[in-house]
Design a protein around this motif. Structure first.
Motif: not given
Length: 290
Positions: A42-45, A126-130
């Motif tokens: 869950f890291l946004g990195i 799943p992850f978020y890429c800022p």
């Protein structure tokens, strides 16, 4: 959970079948690999560059079999509607605050894909890429949830998506940048425990934001107590203490980066019970008491 009641149009890009690792599921084996995956999950990195895994030619097989880009199967429909629902909720919240919300793109892929944060593969979840405002999902991860992460269920799957979009909300509000600066300051002073605590607070807030979304759509999707239990079971399964017990047999609280099982459950339920994102300030109160 009647997710079919939700409208589509979640700004979803379907890259499945576009080339990558053969087969679905985790690309790292054993419980050690699972723990590493979940710590990154869950890291946004940049999770892709941590585990590597450049493109490899091969047949692409997802949960429903071989797919092609643009094929709107049930996985696509589900993620598209959940993403649209999240974006509708946050657009409304931002509008009420006199701000403009820019929805993220949601990218479906199989095996491996390129993100603004580097190469992502099926091992990272799943992850978020800022850097490109993208939520990335290899749908084979839902099979991993069914087998190992407290079981599956539509709300449990939705919780994962809503958590990642919660990171986008943090990025939109500038919270992520503030936390990153504080982490760097703590690390420069050699205080890894403090730096980790900021990561925990960021993750718990994203859990709370996921609970806000679930609460605000509960009537439209006819959420039941069973749905809620499935989401809570998943939140508990991915707590740092639970993962550390599985991976190394003991718990090191100062090394937590996502929060304990109880913290993750509590913050998700805080958002669900209040339906108020203003109740998701995990940075002011003593987060370990909630």
């Amino acid at each position: 959970m009647d997710w079919q009641n939700l409208p589509g149009g979640g700004n979803v890009l379907d890259r499945r079948g576009g080339g990558g690792l053969p087969g679905g599921g985790l690309a790292v084996g054993g419980i050690g690999g699972l723990i590493l995956t979940l710590v990154l999950m869950f890291l946004g990195i940049d999770p892709g560059t941590v585990l590597g895994g450049g493109p490899t030619q091969g047949e692409q097989t997802g949960p429903q079999g071989t797919t092609t880009p643009g094929q709107q199967d049930e996985d696509y429909q589900f993620i598209d509607r959940i993403a649209r629902s999240n974006n509708d909720v946050w657009s409304s919240v931002f509008q009420q605050a006199g701000r403009t919300y820019t929805p993220p793109k949601t990218v479906l892929y199989s095996g491996t894909t390129q993100s603004g944060c580097g190469t992502a593969n099926s091992a990272v979840g799943p992850f978020y890429c800022p850097l490109d405002n993208g939520v990335y999902i290899d749908t084979s991860f839902f099979q991993t949830m069914d087998r190992r992460l407290g079981g599956g269920g539509d709300l449990a799957y939705s919780y994962v998506i809503a958590h990642e979009i919660g990171h986008h909300v943090q990025n939109e509000l500038g919270i992520a940048d503030q936390v990153e600066r504080k982490q760097r300051s703590a690390q420069a002073r050699g205080n890894e425990a403090e730096a980790n605590s900021y990561s925990v607070r960021l993750e718990l807030q994203a859990d709370c934001f996921a609970g806000v979304w679930a609460s605000r759509t509960r009537q439209q999707t006819n959420l039941t107590e069973q749905d809620l239990r499935q989401a809570v079971n998943t939140a508990a399964a991915i707590g740092d203490d639970n993962l550390q017990k599985q991976g190394q047999g003991y718990v090191v609280p100062d090394s937590f980066t996502h929060g304990s099982s109880q913290q993750r459950v509590n913050w998700f339920m805080r958002g669900f019970k209040s339906a108020d994102p203003n109740q998701c300030d995990s940075f002011t109160p003593a987060y370990n008491q909630l």
